[in-house]
Write a protein that holds these residues in place. Structure first.
Motif, short mmCIF file in Angstrom:
data_model
loop_
_atom_site.label_atom_id
_atom_site.label_comp_id
_atom_site.label_asym_id
_atom_site.label_seq_id
_atom_site.Cartn_x
_atom_site.Cartn_y
_atom_site.Cartn_z
N CYS A 6 0.83 -1.27 -0.09
CA CYS A 6 0.15 -0.08 0.06
C CYS A 6 0.81 1.23 -0.05
O CYS A 6 0.67 2.14 -0.75
N CYS A 12 3.11 6.27 -7.29
CA CYS A 12 2.32 6.83 -8.42
C CYS A 12 2.69 8.06 -8.84
O CYS A 12 2.51 7.99 -10.04
N THR A 21 2.76 4.79 -14.14
CA THR A 21 2.04 4.43 -12.74
C THR A 21 0.76 5.22 -12.32
O THR A 21 0.64 5.04 -11.25
N TRP A 33 -2.07 4.09 -12.87
CA TRP A 33 -2.97 3.22 -12.44
C TRP A 33 -2.73 2.61 -10.97
O TRP A 33 -3.72 1.89 -10.42
N SER A 34 -1.74 3.02 -10.36
CA SER A 34 -1.34 2.62 -9.04
C SER A 34 -2.53 2.82 -7.85
O SER A 34 -2.80 2.08 -6.99
N PRO A 35 -3.29 3.99 -8.09
CA PRO A 35 -4.31 4.06 -6.95
C PRO A 35 -5.31 3.18 -7.28
O PRO A 35 -6.06 2.72 -6.03
N ILE A 36 -5.66 2.75 -8.27
CA ILE A 36 -6.66 1.78 -8.67
C ILE A 36 -6.10 0.41 -7.92
O ILE A 36 -7.00 -0.21 -7.43
N LEU A 37 -4.86 0.21 -8.04
CA LEU A 37 -4.36 -1.12 -7.51
C LEU A 37 -4.49 -1.19 -5.89
O LEU A 37 -4.14 -2.27 -5.53
N VAL A 61 -6.75 -1.22 -4.22
CA VAL A 61 -7.94 -1.85 -3.85
C VAL A 61 -7.63 -3.15 -3.28
O VAL A 61 -8.00 -4.08 -2.43
#
Length: 136
Positions: A104, A111, A118, A120-124, A126
């Motif tokens: 996390c 990000c 990167t 897309w890192s905030p989506i990951l 989850v």
């Protein structure tokens, strides 16, 4: 708990999916560490490329003035970190939680550092938060 049609054993469907997710997440970080070991470590110019596509001036400065001159050390630390959290996630007990929390923090840090690469890192984020709901 649901049971199979002809079985007296309970079927822990959420826990099964959580374990599969945990294993895949751990393997993802181990694969990422191997990518950084064999691709990024011998090619420090990746840091310059990431600086060129970066959205934020501070991170661009950080990549060009800290990461690039010390690329070998920083990439080695990244490899060690990713390998460590990946292995922690593949173990049992509290170590899994530490590994998931480490991923996390890593996703939050990484990000803004590499622009669209990167984004897309905030989506990951989850994934580890969902996995943290279970005990392993």
């Amino acid at each position: 708990m649901k049971t199979l049609l002809f079985s007296s054993q309970p079927l822990a469907i959420p826990m099964s999916f959580a374990n599969i997710g945990r294993i895949l997440w751990g393997l993802f970080f181990i694969a990422s560490s191997l990518f950084n070991l064999f691709i990024t470590l011998p090619n420090p110019d990746f840091y310059r490329a990431f600086a060129d596509i970066n959205f934020f001036g501070f991170y661009r400065w950080l990549l060009l003035n800290i990461a690039l001159p010390y690329a070998t050390v920083i990439t080695s630390l990244v490899v060690i970190f990713e390998l460590t959290v990946g292995m922690l996630i593949l173990t049992k007990g509290i170590a899994v939680r530490y590994g998931l929390m480490g991923t996390c923090l890593w996703l939050l840090f990484i990000c803004p550092s590499m622009g669209w690469y990167t984004i897309w890192s905030p989506i990951l984020l989850v994934v580890p938060f969902l996995l943290l709901r279970f005990d392993y």
